[in-house]
Design an enzyme around this catalytic site. Structure first.
Site, PDB file in Angstrom:
ATOM      1  N   ASN A 121       1.100  -1.056   0.372  1.00 55.76           N
ATOM      2  CA  ASN A 121      -0.039   0.308  -0.161  1.00 55.76           C
ATOM      3  C   ASN A 121       0.739   1.346   0.103  1.00 55.76           C
ATOM      4  OD1 ASN A 121      -1.642   2.195   0.690  1.00 55.76           O
ATOM      5  ND2 ASN A 121      -2.513   1.467   2.557  1.00 55.76           N
ATOM      6  N   TRP A 122       1.180   1.942  -1.488  1.00 52.19           N
ATOM      7  CA  TRP A 122       2.359   3.346  -1.261  1.00 52.19           C
ATOM      8  C   TRP A 122       1.430   4.491  -0.704  1.00 52.19           C
ATOM      9  CZ3 TRP A 122       4.066   2.710  -7.324  1.00 52.19           C
ATOM     10  CH2 TRP A 122       4.728   1.518  -7.518  1.00 52.19           C
ATOM     11  N   LYS A 123      -0.310   4.202  -0.202  1.00 51.41           N
ATOM     12  CA  LYS A 123      -0.258   5.543   0.555  1.00 51.41           C
ATOM     13  C   LYS A 123       0.061   6.427  -0.498  1.00 51.41           C
ATOM     14  CE  LYS A 123      -0.004   3.013   5.176  1.00 51.41           C
ATOM     15  NZ  LYS A 123       0.251   3.511   5.918  1.00 51.41           N
ATOM     16  N   HIS A 129      -9.826   1.108   4.972  1.00 50.89           N
ATOM     17  CA  HIS A 129      -8.479   1.307   6.051  1.00 50.89           C
ATOM     18  C   HIS A 129      -8.314   2.540   6.968  1.00 50.89           C
ATOM     19  CE1 HIS A 129      -4.076   2.417   6.669  1.00 50.89           C
ATOM     20  NE2 HIS A 129      -3.869   1.837   6.004  1.00 50.89           N
ATOM     21  N   GLU A 187      -6.477   4.315   8.054  1.00 47.56           N
ATOM     22  CA  GLU A 187      -6.610   5.847   7.668  1.00 47.56           C
ATOM     23  C   GLU A 187      -7.748   6.770   6.920  1.00 47.56           C
ATOM     24  OE1 GLU A 187      -2.553   5.479   5.370  1.00 47.56           O
ATOM     25  OE2 GLU A 187      -2.267   4.701   7.606  1.00 47.56           O
ATOM     26  N   GLU A 194      -4.929  -4.897  10.483  1.00 51.60           N
ATOM     27  CA  GLU A 194      -4.318  -3.862  11.075  1.00 51.60           C
ATOM     28  C   GLU A 194      -4.271  -2.860  12.543  1.00 51.60           C
ATOM     29  OE1 GLU A 194      -2.725  -2.315   6.633  1.00 51.60           O
ATOM     30  OE2 GLU A 194      -3.770  -1.128   7.473  1.00 51.60           O
ATOM     31  N   GLY A 205       2.658   1.966  10.423  1.00 52.93           N
ATOM     32  CA  GLY A 205       3.872   3.285  10.406  1.00 52.93           C
ATOM     33  C   GLY A 205       4.510   3.572  11.402  1.00 52.93           C
ATOM     34  N   SER A 231       3.195  -2.032   9.897  1.00 53.62           N
ATOM     35  CA  SER A 231       4.932  -2.501  10.667  1.00 53.62           C
ATOM     36  C   SER A 231       5.421  -3.495  10.304  1.00 53.62           C
ATOM     37  CB  SER A 231       5.604  -1.458  12.057  1.00 53.62           C
ATOM     38  OG  SER A 231       4.789  -0.115  12.417  1.00 53.62           O
ATOM     39  N   GLY A 264       2.885  -0.625   3.813  1.00 54.39           N
ATOM     40  CA  GLY A 264       2.563   0.319   4.142  1.00 54.39           C
ATOM     41  C   GLY A 264       4.536   0.900   3.697  1.00 54.39           C
ATOM     42  N   GLY A 265       4.934   1.728   4.725  1.00 53.01           N
ATOM     43  CA  GLY A 265       6.394   2.424   4.785  1.00 53.01           C
ATOM     44  C   GLY A 265       6.770   1.071   3.627  1.00 53.01           C
TER      45      GLY A 265
HETATM   46  P1  PGA Z   1       2.597   0.340   7.795  1.00 51.04           P
HETATM   47  O1  PGA Z   1       1.697   0.524   6.569  1.00 51.04           O
HETATM   48  O2  PGA Z   1       3.687  -0.808   7.249  1.00 51.04           O
HETATM   49  O3  PGA Z   1       3.883   1.692   7.295  1.00 51.04           O
HETATM   50  O4  PGA Z   1       3.002   0.330   9.656  1.00 51.04           O
HETATM   51  C1  PGA Z   1       0.639  -0.126   7.565  1.00 51.04           C
HETATM   52  C2  PGA Z   1      -0.739   0.191   6.004  1.00 51.04           C
HETATM   53  O5  PGA Z   1      -1.266   1.057   6.963  1.00 51.04           O
HETATM   54  O6  PGA Z   1      -1.400  -0.481   5.622  1.00 51.04           O
END
Ligand code: PGA
Length: 251
Positions: A12-14, A100, A102, A170, A176, A213, A234-235
């Site tokens: 997930n590149w966000k 998600h 977010e 999640e 993050g 994470s 994500g990251g």
């Molecule tokens: P993260 O994000 O790996 O940066 O913690 C995961 C996500 O939100 O899908």
């Protein structure tokens, strides 16, 4: 992981990247995933919507699938700034993330809206990656399992199946932050999720991803747990070496 379910590694590149770096990253992953000694997992990249065309072009003919990060519950209409599931399918997507945390936090998305989005995804022929997860306060209060059960009950639409739906657990406090639940806590939550999916879903075939994470350094210990069928990253999905190493941990 279980031999019953093929692991899925989704990135997930966000809201990160422009065409040039997104294309380069996708092209390199496509090259590696197409290699004879690639790890035995499915790969999905979820770039920001404007990058879908270049990522689709860079991954054509490779084992890498692409997905959106969100979709609107309706098929078309006056919804400025939104993207319909059919538009994602038309851009080459087979997948879309919905619910998600977010989006739930930044846009006030309810379980009912998430279910409507997943239903729209299914109608467009997409697999919905439905995200659930408790906040830190909810975990501290001992309510994590109850919160996730409520999210599962409310966020999966009629017609959801193990073929058209993936669940991503999640924990909000792990996204993050570099913090992760203990392997025992993750396994317990994934077993709980598998036990509380609605009767119409073949729980034994359903893929349940862990997200929050995930890094090369913790992927193997998470992915070896019996009810963890992959990762939503994500990251670490923004660096080819890290994302690839997480896929390698499915061996
Ligand atoms: P993260 O994000 O790996 O940066 O913690 C995961 C996500 O939100 O899908």
């Amino acid at each position: 992981m279980s031999g019953l379910r093929r692991p899925l590694i989704a990135g997930n590149w966000k809201m990160n990247g422009l065409r040039a770096d997104g294309e380069a990253r996708a092209r390199e992953l496509a090259r590696r995933a197409g290699g004879a000694d690639a790890p035995p997992c499915d790969w999905v990249l979820c770039p920001p919507a404007p990058l879908l065309p270049v990522v689709a072009a860079a991954t054509t003919g490779s084992p890498i699938g692409i997905g959106g990060q969100d979709c609107h519950p309706e098929a078309s209409g006056a919804h400025t700034g939104d993207v319909a599931a059919a538009m994602l399918a038309d851009a080459g997507c087979r997948w879309v993330i919905v619910g998600h945390s977010e989006r739930r936090a930044d846009h006030g998305e309810s379980d009912a809206l998430v279910a409507a989005k997943a239903q729209a995804a299914h109608a467009a022929g997409l697999v919905a990656i439905v995200c659930v997860g408790e906040t830190e306060a909810e975990r501290d209060d001992g309510r994590a399992h109850a919160v996730v059960a409520r999210q599962i009950a409310g966020s999966l639409p009629r017609g959801a199946s193990a073929a058209n739906t993936v669940i991503a657990y999640e924990p909000v406090w792990a996204i993050g932050t570099g913090r992760t639940p203990t392997p025992d806590d993750v396994q317990a939550m994934h077993a709980h999720i598998r036990a509380c999916v609605p009767a119409g879903i073949d729980a034994g075939a359903l893929r349940i991803l862990y997200g929050g994470s995930v890094k090369p350094g913790n992927a193997a210990q998470l992915l070896r747990l019996p009810d963890i069928d992959g990762a939503l990253v994500g990251g670490a999905s923004l660096a080819v070496e890290d994302f690839w190493a997480i896929g390698e941990a499915t061996r």
